[in-house]
Design a protein around this motif. Structure first.
Motif, PDB file in Angstrom:
ATOM      1  N   VAL A 143       0.872  -1.178   0.000  1.00 52.88           N
ATOM      2  CA  VAL A 143       0.000   0.000   0.000  1.00 52.88           C
ATOM      3  C   VAL A 143       0.904   1.221   0.000  1.00 52.88           C
ATOM      4  O   VAL A 143       1.621   1.473   0.973  1.00 52.88           O
ATOM      5  N   VAL A 144       0.899   1.987  -1.097  1.00 58.15           N
ATOM      6  CA  VAL A 144       1.851   3.082  -1.280  1.00 58.15           C
ATOM      7  C   VAL A 144       1.103   4.412  -1.302  1.00 58.15           C
ATOM      8  O   VAL A 144       0.250   4.644  -2.161  1.00 58.15           O
ATOM      9  N   ASP A 145       1.425   5.266  -0.349  1.00 57.45           N
ATOM     10  CA  ASP A 145       0.765   6.571  -0.243  1.00 57.45           C
ATOM     11  C   ASP A 145       1.670   7.476   0.586  1.00 57.45           C
ATOM     12  O   ASP A 145       2.330   7.002   1.517  1.00 57.45           O
ATOM     13  N   ASP A 146       1.725   8.771   0.261  1.00 57.29           N
ATOM     14  CA  ASP A 146       2.500   9.672   1.107  1.00 57.29           C
ATOM     15  C   ASP A 146       1.694  10.180   2.293  1.00 57.29           C
ATOM     16  O   ASP A 146       2.226  10.849   3.174  1.00 57.29           O
ATOM     17  N   ASP A 147       0.405   9.859   2.336  1.00 56.47           N
ATOM     18  CA  ASP A 147      -0.435  10.134   3.499  1.00 56.47           C
ATOM     19  C   ASP A 147      -0.377   8.908   4.407  1.00 56.47           C
ATOM     20  O   ASP A 147      -0.990   7.881   4.116  1.00 56.47           O
ATOM     21  N   GLN A 148       0.368   8.998   5.494  1.00 53.04           N
ATOM     22  CA  GLN A 148       0.609   7.835   6.348  1.00 53.04           C
ATOM     23  C   GLN A 148      -0.675   7.274   6.921  1.00 53.04           C
ATOM     24  O   GLN A 148      -0.862   6.051   6.975  1.00 53.04           O
ATOM     25  N   ALA A 149      -1.597   8.117   7.337  1.00 49.84           N
ATOM     26  CA  ALA A 149      -2.841   7.642   7.926  1.00 49.84           C
ATOM     27  C   ALA A 149      -3.660   6.849   6.913  1.00 49.84           C
ATOM     28  O   ALA A 149      -4.220   5.791   7.238  1.00 49.84           O
TER      29      ALA A 149
ATOM     30  N   ALA B   3      -2.524   5.246   4.253  1.00 44.78           N
ATOM     31  CA  ALA B   3      -1.829   3.985   3.985  1.00 44.78           C
ATOM     32  C   ALA B   3      -2.057   2.988   5.119  1.00 44.78           C
ATOM     33  O   ALA B   3      -2.326   1.810   4.887  1.00 44.78           O
ATOM     34  N   ASP B   4      -1.963   3.478   6.347  1.00 50.21           N
ATOM     35  CA  ASP B   4      -2.137   2.592   7.495  1.00 50.21           C
ATOM     36  C   ASP B   4      -3.565   2.044   7.568  1.00 50.21           C
ATOM     37  O   ASP B   4      -3.768   0.866   7.875  1.00 50.21           O
ATOM     38  N   ASN B   5      -4.546   2.884   7.277  1.00 53.52           N
ATOM     39  CA  ASN B   5      -5.936   2.434   7.338  1.00 53.52           C
ATOM     40  C   ASN B   5      -6.214   1.340   6.311  1.00 53.52           C
ATOM     41  O   ASN B   5      -6.873   0.335   6.617  1.00 53.52           O
ATOM     42  N   LEU B   6      -5.721   1.534   5.078  1.00 52.39           N
ATOM     43  CA  LEU B   6      -5.941   0.524   4.044  1.00 52.39           C
ATOM     44  C   LEU B   6      -5.161  -0.751   4.353  1.00 52.39           C
ATOM     45  O   LEU B   6      -5.664  -1.863   4.162  1.00 52.39           O
ATOM     46  N   ARG B   7      -3.923  -0.596   4.851  1.00 51.94           N
ATOM     47  CA  ARG B   7      -3.151  -1.783   5.256  1.00 51.94           C
ATOM     48  C   ARG B   7      -3.908  -2.592   6.295  1.00 51.94           C
ATOM     49  O   ARG B   7      -4.031  -3.822   6.184  1.00 51.94           O
ATOM     50  N   ASP B   8      -4.444  -1.922   7.308  1.00 50.97           N
ATOM     51  CA  ASP B   8      -5.165  -2.618   8.376  1.00 50.97           C
ATOM     52  C   ASP B   8      -6.405  -3.315   7.833  1.00 50.97           C
ATOM     53  O   ASP B   8      -6.731  -4.437   8.240  1.00 50.97           O
ATOM     54  N   TYR B   9      -7.103  -2.672   6.906  1.00 51.24           N
ATOM     55  CA  TYR B   9      -8.299  -3.292   6.323  1.00 51.24           C
ATOM     56  C   TYR B   9      -7.931  -4.537   5.520  1.00 51.24           C
ATOM     57  O   TYR B   9      -8.615  -5.565   5.606  1.00 51.24           O
ATOM     58  N   LEU B  10      -6.862  -4.449   4.750  1.00 56.49           N
ATOM     59  CA  LEU B  10      -6.419  -5.610   3.979  1.00 56.49           C
ATOM     60  C   LEU B  10      -6.041  -6.765   4.898  1.00 56.49           C
ATOM     61  O   LEU B  10      -6.368  -7.930   4.618  1.00 56.49           O
ATOM     62  N   GLU B  11      -5.360  -6.467   6.000  1.00 59.55           N
ATOM     63  CA  GLU B  11      -4.967  -7.526   6.928  1.00 59.55           C
ATOM     64  C   GLU B  11      -6.187  -8.161   7.582  1.00 59.55           C
ATOM     65  O   GLU B  11      -6.225  -9.376   7.791  1.00 59.55           O
ATOM     66  N   ARG B  12      -7.201  -7.346   7.891  1.00 56.83           N
ATOM     67  CA  ARG B  12      -8.444  -7.918   8.445  1.00 56.83           C
ATOM     68  C   ARG B  12      -9.180  -8.748   7.406  1.00 56.83           C
ATOM     69  O   ARG B  12      -9.993  -9.617   7.769  1.00 56.83           O
ATOM     70  N   SER B  13      -8.894  -8.507   6.139  1.00 61.17           N
ATOM     71  CA  SER B  13      -9.556  -9.236   5.049  1.00 61.17           C
ATOM     72  C   SER B  13      -8.785 -10.474   4.611  1.00 61.17           C
ATOM     73  O   SER B  13      -9.135 -11.094   3.602  1.00 61.17           O
ATOM     74  N   GLY B  14      -7.718 -10.814   5.331  1.00 56.00           N
ATOM     75  CA  GLY B  14      -7.004 -12.061   5.047  1.00 56.00           C
ATOM     76  C   GLY B  14      -5.735 -11.920   4.237  1.00 56.00           C
ATOM     77  O   GLY B  14      -5.157 -12.936   3.823  1.00 56.00           O
TER      78      GLY B  14
ATOM     79  N   ALA C  56      -1.678 -10.298   3.798  1.00 54.43           N
ATOM     80  CA  ALA C  56      -0.541  -9.666   4.462  1.00 54.43           C
ATOM     81  C   ALA C  56      -0.299  -8.363   3.720  1.00 54.43           C
ATOM     82  O   ALA C  56      -0.333  -8.325   2.491  1.00 54.43           O
ATOM     83  N   ALA C  57      -0.093  -7.281   4.449  1.00 54.04           N
ATOM     84  CA  ALA C  57       0.045  -5.983   3.790  1.00 54.04           C
ATOM     85  C   ALA C  57       1.127  -5.164   4.470  1.00 54.04           C
ATOM     86  O   ALA C  57       1.376  -5.308   5.661  1.00 54.04           O
ATOM     87  N   VAL C  58       1.756  -4.295   3.684  1.00 52.11           N
ATOM     88  CA  VAL C  58       2.782  -3.401   4.219  1.00 52.11           C
ATOM     89  C   VAL C  58       2.515  -1.996   3.685  1.00 52.11           C
ATOM     90  O   VAL C  58       2.222  -1.820   2.497  1.00 52.11           O
ATOM     91  N   ALA C  59       2.539  -1.019   4.574  1.00 50.22           N
ATOM     92  CA  ALA C  59       2.344   0.371   4.179  1.00 50.22           C
ATOM     93  C   ALA C  59       3.694   0.994   3.855  1.00 50.22           C
ATOM     94  O   ALA C  59       4.645   0.875   4.633  1.00 50.22           O
ATOM     95  N   ILE C  60       3.774   1.647   2.717  1.00 55.32           N
ATOM     96  CA  ILE C  60       5.017   2.290   2.266  1.00 55.32           C
ATOM     97  C   ILE C  60       4.696   3.748   1.984  1.00 55.32           C
ATOM     98  O   ILE C  60       3.783   4.053   1.209  1.00 55.32           O
ATOM     99  N   TYR C  61       5.451   4.666   2.603  1.00 49.95           N
ATOM    100  CA  TYR C  61       5.124   6.082   2.566  1.00 49.95           C
ATOM    101  C   TYR C  61       5.991   6.810   1.547  1.00 49.95           C
ATOM    102  O   TYR C  61       7.084   7.284   1.857  1.00 49.95           O
ATOM    103  N   GLY C  62       5.525   6.867   0.327  1.00 49.93           N
ATOM    104  CA  GLY C  62       6.214   7.650  -0.686  1.00 49.93           C
ATOM    105  C   GLY C  62       6.823   6.829  -1.796  1.00 49.93           C
ATOM    106  O   GLY C  62       7.084   5.625  -1.664  1.00 49.93           O
ATOM    107  N   LEU C  63       7.073   7.493  -2.933  1.00 51.54           N
ATOM    108  CA  LEU C  63       7.592   6.822  -4.122  1.00 51.54           C
ATOM    109  C   LEU C  63       9.038   6.365  -3.939  1.00 51.54           C
ATOM    110  O   LEU C  63       9.420   5.287  -4.408  1.00 51.54           O
ATOM    111  N   ALA C  64       9.867   7.183  -3.283  1.00 49.98           N
ATOM    112  CA  ALA C  64      11.277   6.806  -3.098  1.00 49.98           C
ATOM    113  C   ALA C  64      11.380   5.550  -2.243  1.00 49.98           C
ATOM    114  O   ALA C  64      12.165   4.642  -2.544  1.00 49.98           O
ATOM    115  N   ALA C  65      10.589   5.478  -1.175  1.00 54.14           N
ATOM    116  CA  ALA C  65      10.614   4.303  -0.306  1.00 54.14           C
ATOM    117  C   ALA C  65      10.133   3.066  -1.058  1.00 54.14           C
ATOM    118  O   ALA C  65      10.680   1.964  -0.886  1.00 54.14           O
TER     119      ALA C  65
END
Length: 284
Positions: free
Chosen positions: A164-170, A172-183, A185-194
């Protein structure tokens, strides 16, 4: 008896599996996909396993060897490294110690002889091998154990890994958490360089990425995914700027058309996005 580190054994098995596939004409870029097909793994899981970052079970090793018509023993390599292992065979077993039972792979040798004092022994009960520390008691049909591998308990099963790639940390974190609750594995990445840095060492089964990152778009990141080791990973672009005009509809449509990308407007309907992601992954 030796208790060797799982990481070392996993690296050695992975190297031998890669060599086996190369001998059978499977090119380097196709080996992960072929392993995923044989073992029914997600691409990211197959990638980790083929690089020795994930433990191999005995049944997985046997299945790979069987598919290519070669003996499983050559993928272990233990017997050639340790003369004391000659004649020992690897078996899936239960290691019972101190009231705890752990799944393991045991290299089981010859029946124990009267007067011998092995450190560990094994016997088969109801088609299940059990390994215990030898306490001097008399066991019927007990065998000497040369080596035991215990795999660490970790959540590394069959969950697809989503970036999940977004420069808005909140966000990215919200979508990551939803994906994990949906079965997933997800990782939030903040920004294009990262994300670019992460792609150098990690592959993903799917990517959900924002379109605008300041003055930049995610177009180059999408091209990088399509040029990665898993070029067929489903990609979802999210944008909330089409109505404001900050996001170019023509640029997004070109990416959607040329790189097989799905586009969702923000705020994304997460249940629909997850359903679409699951459907696309099932086709892979």
């Amino acid at each position: 008896m030796s208790n060797e580190a799982t990481s070392t054994d996993s690296l050695a098995v992975a190297e031998r599996v890669r060599e086996l596939m190369s001998r059978h004409g499977i090119g380097k870029r196709q080996q992960t996909s072929e392993l995923c097909r044989i073992l029914d793994l997600s691409f990211s899981q197959g990638h980790r396993k083929l690089r020795g970052n994930s433990p191999w079970t005995l049944s997985q090793i046997k299945k790979v060897a069987e598919v290519f018509g070669e003996p499983a023993a050559q993928l272990f390599g233990a017997q050639s490294l340790d003369p004391g292992m000659v004649g020992a065979t690897a078996q899936e077993a239960v290691f019972a110690i101190g009231g705890i039972e752990l799944a393991c792979t045991a290299w089981i040798g010859a029946p124990i002889e009267a007067g011998s004092r092995p450190e560990f022994i094994a016997w088969s009960k109801l088609d299940q091998w059990r390994v215990v520390r030898y306490d001097g008691a008399l066991y019927q049909n007990a065998y000497e154990v040369h080596k035991i591998e215990i795999y660490p308990r970790r959540a590394e099963t069959d969950k697809p890994l989503i970036a999940v790639v977004d420069d808005d940390q909140a966000s990215a974190d919200n979508l990551r958490d939803y994906l994990e609750r949906s079965g997933f594995a997800a990782v939030a990445i903040y920004g294009l360089a990262a994300f670019a840095d992460t792609l150098q060492t990690q592959v993903f089964d799917g990517v959900v990425i924002d379109w605008l990152f300041g003055a930049q778009t995610s177009a180059d990141a999408i091209r990088a995914v399509r040029a990665s080791e898993n070029p067929d990973a489903p990609i979802f672009v999210l944008t909330g700027e089409l109505l404001t005009g900050k996001a170019s509809e023509s640029e997004i449509s070109d990416i959607v058309r040329n790189y097989d990308v799905a586009c969702y407007e923000k705020p994304a309907r997460m249940a629909i996005l997850v359903a679409d992601l699951s459907k696309r992954l099932s086709r892979a």
